[in-house]
Design a protein around this motif. Sequence first.
Motif, mmCIF file in Angstrom:
data_model
loop_
_atom_site.group_PDB
_atom_site.id
_atom_site.type_symbol
_atom_site.label_atom_id
_atom_site.label_comp_id
_atom_site.label_asym_id
_atom_site.label_seq_id
_atom_site.Cartn_x
_atom_site.Cartn_y
_atom_site.Cartn_z
ATOM 1 N N ASP A 77 -26.248 13.061 13.984
ATOM 2 C CA ASP A 77 -26.511 11.696 13.542
ATOM 3 C C ASP A 77 -27.993 11.482 13.276
ATOM 4 N N TYR A 78 -28.838 12.069 14.123
ATOM 5 C CA TYR A 78 -30.287 11.912 13.938
ATOM 6 C C TYR A 78 -30.727 12.539 12.613
ATOM 7 N N CYS A 79 -30.230 13.745 12.331
ATOM 8 C CA CYS A 79 -30.612 14.416 11.089
ATOM 9 C C CYS A 79 -30.152 13.629 9.869
ATOM 10 N N LYS A 80 -28.945 13.065 9.961
ATOM 11 C CA LYS A 80 -28.418 12.298 8.842
ATOM 12 C C LYS A 80 -29.182 10.994 8.656
ATOM 13 N N ALA A 81 -29.436 10.275 9.751
ATOM 14 C CA ALA A 81 -30.113 8.985 9.662
ATOM 15 C C ALA A 81 -31.533 9.132 9.135
ATOM 16 N N ASN A 82 -32.195 10.218 9.479
ATOM 17 C CA ASN A 82 -33.578 10.424 9.059
ATOM 18 C C ASN A 82 -33.684 11.279 7.803
ATOM 19 N N LYS A 83 -32.544 11.623 7.205
ATOM 20 C CA LYS A 83 -32.494 12.368 5.949
ATOM 21 C C LYS A 83 -33.373 13.612 5.994
ATOM 22 N N LEU A 84 -33.231 14.372 7.059
ATOM 23 C CA LEU A 84 -34.038 15.575 7.222
ATOM 24 C C LEU A 84 -33.597 16.645 6.233
ATOM 25 N N ASP A 85 -34.569 17.311 5.622
ATOM 26 C CA ASP A 85 -34.237 18.432 4.758
ATOM 27 C C ASP A 85 -33.971 19.669 5.617
ATOM 28 N N LEU B 31 -24.373 27.600 19.414
ATOM 29 C CA LEU B 31 -25.565 27.223 18.657
ATOM 30 C C LEU B 31 -25.385 27.549 17.177
ATOM 31 N N GLY B 32 -24.778 28.711 16.893
ATOM 32 C CA GLY B 32 -24.529 29.075 15.505
ATOM 33 C C GLY B 32 -23.615 28.097 14.804
ATOM 34 N N VAL B 33 -22.570 27.622 15.505
ATOM 35 C CA VAL B 33 -21.664 26.632 14.912
ATOM 36 C C VAL B 33 -22.417 25.337 14.616
ATOM 37 N N MET B 34 -23.251 24.909 15.553
ATOM 38 C CA MET B 34 -24.025 23.677 15.319
ATOM 39 C C MET B 34 -24.991 23.836 14.160
ATOM 40 N N LEU B 35 -25.652 24.986 14.079
ATOM 41 C CA LEU B 35 -26.597 25.208 12.981
ATOM 42 C C LEU B 35 -25.854 25.223 11.651
ATOM 43 N N TYR B 36 -24.676 25.851 11.622
ATOM 44 C CA TYR B 36 -23.835 25.830 10.422
ATOM 45 C C TYR B 36 -23.551 24.385 10.012
ATOM 46 N N GLN B 37 -23.162 23.560 10.985
ATOM 47 C CA GLN B 37 -22.833 22.168 10.698
ATOM 48 C C GLN B 37 -24.056 21.396 10.207
ATOM 49 N N PRO C 111 -23.093 18.824 19.247
ATOM 50 C CA PRO C 111 -24.087 17.799 18.884
ATOM 51 C C PRO C 111 -24.102 16.596 19.820
ATOM 52 N N ASP C 112 -22.941 16.196 20.337
ATOM 53 C CA ASP C 112 -22.899 15.028 21.218
ATOM 54 C C ASP C 112 -23.601 15.274 22.552
ATOM 55 N N ASN C 113 -23.805 16.529 22.907
ATOM 56 C CA ASN C 113 -24.511 16.851 24.146
ATOM 57 C C ASN C 113 -25.988 17.142 23.919
ATOM 58 N N ILE C 114 -26.463 16.839 22.718
ATOM 59 C CA ILE C 114 -27.885 16.993 22.403
ATOM 60 C C ILE C 114 -28.346 15.683 21.758
ATOM 61 N N LEU C 115 -29.064 14.894 22.501
ATOM 62 C CA LEU C 115 -29.551 13.616 21.999
ATOM 63 C C LEU C 115 -31.003 13.753 21.569
ATOM 64 N N VAL C 116 -31.334 13.104 20.445
ATOM 65 C CA VAL C 116 -32.695 13.141 19.913
ATOM 66 C C VAL C 116 -33.277 11.739 20.016
ATOM 67 N N GLY C 117 -34.429 11.626 20.680
ATOM 68 C CA GLY C 117 -35.072 10.333 20.846
ATOM 69 C C GLY C 117 -35.893 9.939 19.631
ATOM 70 N N GLU C 118 -36.472 8.740 19.696
ATOM 71 C CA GLU C 118 -37.276 8.258 18.577
ATOM 72 C C GLU C 118 -38.490 9.139 18.322
#
Length: 788
Positions: free
Chosen positions: A170-178, A272-278, A208-215
């Motif tokens: 969600d963090y990557c999507k909201a911040n439009k990270l390349d 980790l590989g599955v998350m990176l793929y996603q 991803p739900d077990n990795i939260l990214v702060g502001e």
Amino acid sequence: MEVQVLQWFERALAQKPEQRRLWLADQDMDQGVRERVLRLLDADQASGAFLEETAIAEEALPPEFPKVGERLGAYELLKPLESGGMGVVYLGRRADDVYDQQVAIKLVRPVHLLAAAEFRRQLISRFEDERSILARMSHPNVARILDGGSTGAGIPYLVMEYVDGVPLTDYCKANKLDVRARLALFGKVCDGVQEAHRHLIVHRDLKPDNILVGENGEPRLLDFGIAKILEQEPLPTDGKRHTSLSAMTPAYASPEQVRQQALTTSSDVYSLGVMLYQLLAGVRPYELGGLRPSEAEAVVCDTLPDPMRKMLDKAALTDGERKARRAQITPDLERIVAKAMHKESARRYGSAQELADDIRRYLNGEPVLAHPDSTAYRMGKFVRRHRFGVAAASLALLAVLASAGIAIWQAEQARRAADDTVRVNTFLMDVLKSSDPYNTGSDISMSQAVDEAAARVTAGFPDRPDLASKIRFALGYSMISRNKLDTAERELGLALRESRAAFGPEAVPTLRIREGIAQLRKQQGRLDEAQQMLHDIVDSFEAQGLQSEPAYYVTLANLGEIHLSRDDLEKAELYLGRALALPPPPQDGQFAPTDRAVLKQNLAQVAHARGELVEADRLYLESIDELERVHPDGSPELATALSNLSTLRDEQGKADEAFALIRQSVEMREKAFPSGHPTLITHWALLSQRAVAEADGGYALTAARKAAGYAEDLLDPSEPLAIFAQYVLAEALLFQGELVEAEQRLAGAEIQVEKMPPEAKNLRNLLSDLGQRLCQAPKAGSLPRCGG
């Protein structure tokens, strides 16, 4: 039984709420277990709304469960935050006026307190494990534990650092990270996981739900509820490691975790590989929703995901985002993810740190360590998946050794006296003239003839150990090519003894036989021995100044090849390059004219594995050009080269060219075996399946009929390879809409597969799946199996 009920309950919770009952009804389980799971679902639904409001519906909770506003030690419960399979998390605050601090307080999920005493004991043990695990770690990318304890009613709780953030995706999507920004962020995630691994802790539920990214952009790793400390976890007596009531998330679980096998930190690397793929592709590599556990296991353990660039088409992205993302996902990134997600744990990155390091190498423009599987490994995996083809595959892989052995044997005889040459060649021509398809194009059906020849050597050359050793060497090498390793061991052993007596232990003929024994060790899977033998032989040649001997060239080339098969690219390139740098021996019958082309093929594979696609392309094309000059009408070596180039074209996104090359390769192999050979069954069958994937139904059917025809001519219909050929033909017929013949072929295969042992379940599953697809086809209702 209590644990089994909770396992199924957690799996049901992983389904969408509206689908849980239907999903449960479709599972294979004891009816008593099903009824108890349904009662838990009812209880969970009754209490489920409490997380949607700041006030809890007290009548839905056990009376002893803490409520909002109550204190647990020095902390006050403020409001519920989230609920997982086993626990619930509240927002809390320090309430003893020592200092002001928001915290996250984790408790057992209320519905589980309704379970039996044994299960409650396990829950308490889990919380104690999690507290112990978190207490061992201190890292900026891991949420810290602050406190813990139990309520007056004995309900355990954990007080943790409150991370005010959003899930990683969600963090990557909201911040439009390349892509580069996503990789940099993910490197920090790997750092947090490495901190756990450094303490011998396997998280076992990375998602991803077990990795939260702060502001501030810093990720925090959460939820060690099913983690385990490796040094404290003995293997159960049944040989399976039951993952804390199976509370892992299947979509991110490793193959060994899904199979409930022993876990190491490599399992987390897979997740980790599955998350990176996603993160990069925008979707997960597999969608398991609604699948039975056995079906999900088959997908995770046996199915290779599509390349990320291809999966971008399924991602919820704008056309502009999709185009930009596709341009940023390079072959090196595909390889990094593929290595992290390898089905075999030993072939993944050795740690989360190694994955992070390779990501950072990529970001810095440095060469990455990830590279494709070697040709030898891919063929080995194919053989293990299709054991019925192992003999044919072995022949295809090893036939080149026979040509090398016979060529060098002929070369050495050329330097002998004319009478010896005539004597030996007469003997060999009688028994070996059809043993080498690379030279003659003949069928390999020499087992009996070679055995008879071996028995005649002693009688034919009783006074000539020099000649006998050479003949035994040629016979032994030929036997390796037919996978008759025990007989090859005998002949090469006798050859070595005779050669030492006739020439001495360090003479060139003796060294050549030792090189042949090294090749035998390689085929026996004794790679360490083979590699050391080849190194010793190279040292012996160099110590005697014999670098001009063709056998020295052969040994260097084979040493490079064995390093390539072990994915030691640096040493493979070293020895292959040294061989290629030698002046070509004179073309006087002492040197195979295609050997340098084969060397370039191996060097091309090194470049290919490193991701140096331009260099690989150049070497493949040079090799093919040289092979075509020597064999304008084709050869098995050229067919192999075309197949390798096809793989490269696939990676370059040139699917049409890749398909054309693999067609040319298989058709060329057929010319090399004009009287047919079992290897052709495998090649034509796989080509048919590739043609189906390319939607070329006409060619798929042609190729499938080729495979089935060779199977009918060469094999007993009950042999697995013959059954597989019938399956492929039925599949191609179905693709072309020829349903009646498809059913006939499938029915014939089903009759034969019933003669096989119970272990042949993969082949049975293929036929069963095809039968279902057949009945789903339009106009299939008239078929007998489909109700007609």
